[in-house]
Write a protein that holds these residues in place. Structure first.
Motif: not given
Lengths: 309, 97
Positions: A110-127
């Motif tokens: 999930c973390g990889n998916l979110v950071s690949a699609n949203m960028g590191e700036r939004y990494s807390e959206y993974v939850y």
């Protein structure tokens, strides 16, 4: 060898495990029981929406109705909570148990998916993304055990879509409320009504995409099942014993269910999460953020210079 | 009179559902083109097969949405609308009498 009092293998640990597994299973069984208790007996083609369990009168806008889809989605939420508690029970620094490996795999993916699609700036959206993806996937899969899939009800998916819409709007307003309002008049002020429509088409299209896929799959499955029963009755009905068994209904509906229930449900969960990610990260792109930071820095510098001079 | 009105209403619901499903043409053509382009891309770059496939499936599912709108309208027209409209019709006739 001394065992840790609450470590894996101890009685308390196993008791907690049993509790989590019960939390996983019992809500689903309760939903099934409710369905069995409330469902009117029916013969033939049965295509209906969610059953209404309870109507509470006396609310200002309209009566509050508790439907099957609501109850089922509460059950699935409880069951998922149980699953998460079970998977993260007894975490150790070094992964040894299978469940910890599974939990780590899920979190990492999930973390990889979110950071690949949203960028590191939004990494807390993974939850949020992982929660909505898991809920959507398990809701669609719940029809495999005979529950009414909550995603087959437009109210449930519309609720999620409104949540996503609020999130997107909030993210857009990070660039300033005036900037957000100004965005409606671009490229020229004549486009304002069209911009409004395209803004509000996001929740509508997200809700209808998910609901339409699941619901149409269920409807097509029922129609084909009924057609096969009728076909076997008219073809084999004359044979004494075999005629009473709908033989042609064997096989094909299962393959269809594999596509409509499993593949389509998981695909829609992934797409819902994907669109959420793309919309949220596209609402306030990196360049705009950097430009805003630069502008703020210039303003701060100017204020400091004015104070000094 | 009520029977005639009911018959016209049911028939038009069916016709409307049929017209609504014309919406399936667009996504059909679009998805066909998407898959053709994906095949071409895989033929040109076989090592990128998994990326191309996942992107294509994702795009296909999104392109399907417009067709699904038509399908939803069709299903509603067949299974939901007749019940609502016949109730409206009965109320209107009762009010006229």
């Amino acid at each position: 060898m001394t065992e840790n009092k609450n470590g894996p293998g101890s009685a308390a640990f196993r008791r907690a495990d049993m509790g989590y597994i019960a939390l996983m299973v019992i809500p689903l069984i309760c939903c099934l029981a409710l369905k069995v208790l409330f469902k009117p007996e029916s013969v033939g083609v049965d295509i209906s929406g969610a059953m209404i369990f309870l109507t509470v009168k006396g609310f200002p806008l309209q009566d509050l109705v508790i439907t099957e889809s609501q109850v089922n989605s509460w059950g699935i939420i409880l069951s998922l909570t149980g699953l998460c508690l079970y998977l993260t029970h007894g975490l150790m620094e070094k992964a040894e148990t299978k469940r910890q490996l599974a939990a780590e795999w899920i979190v990492e993916k999930c973390g990889n998916l979110v950071s690949a699609n949203m960028g590191e700036r939004y990494s807390e959206y993974v939850y949020f993304i992982a929660a909505i993806m898991g809920l959507s996937a398990f809701s669609s899969l719940s029809c495999l055990i005979g529950l009414f899939a909550p995603t087959g009800d437009v109210n449930v998916t519309a609720g999620w879509a409104i949540l996503v819409f609020a999130l997107v709007t909030w993210t857009k307003m990070q660039g300033g409320v005036l900037n957000y309002l100004k965005g409606f008049t671009e490229p020229i002020p004549v486009f304002t009504p069209m911009n409004f429509i395209s803004e509000f088409s996001l929740p509508v299209s997200m809700a209808f995409r998910h609901y339409g896929n699941v619901m149409s799959g269920a409807v097509i499955s029922v129609l084909i099942g009924t057609a096969l029963r009728g076909l076997s009755k008219s073809l084999l009905g004359a044979i004494p014993v075999i005629g009473n068994i709908p033989l042609l209904q064997v096989g094909l509906p299962a393959i269809l269910s594999l596509y409509f229930d499993v593949f389509s449900g998981l695909m829609q969960a992934f797409i819902f999460a994907m669109l959420t990610m793309l919309n949220v990260s596209g609402a306030f792109p990196q360049e705009a953020w950097e430009k805003r930071q630069a502008k703020k820095a210039v303003r701060r510098q100017r204020a400091a210079a004015a104070k000094a001079g | 009179m009520v029977e005639l009105a009911m018959g016209i209403m049911l028939g038009l619901c069916g016709v409307g559902a049929g017209i609504a499903l014309i919406a399936g043409i667009g996504p059909g053509i679009g998805e066909g083109q998407a898959v053709a382009a994906a095949c071409e891309a895989i033929g040109r770059q076989p090592e990128a097969k998994s990326d191309v496939t996942s992107t294509m499936v994702m795009g296909c599912a999104i392109a399907e949405t417009t067709g699904l709108y038509g399908l939803i309208i069709g299903i509603l027209l067949i299974f939901v609308a007749p019940g609502i409209y016949s109730g409206v019709l009965r109320d209107t006739v009762a009010a006229l009498k």
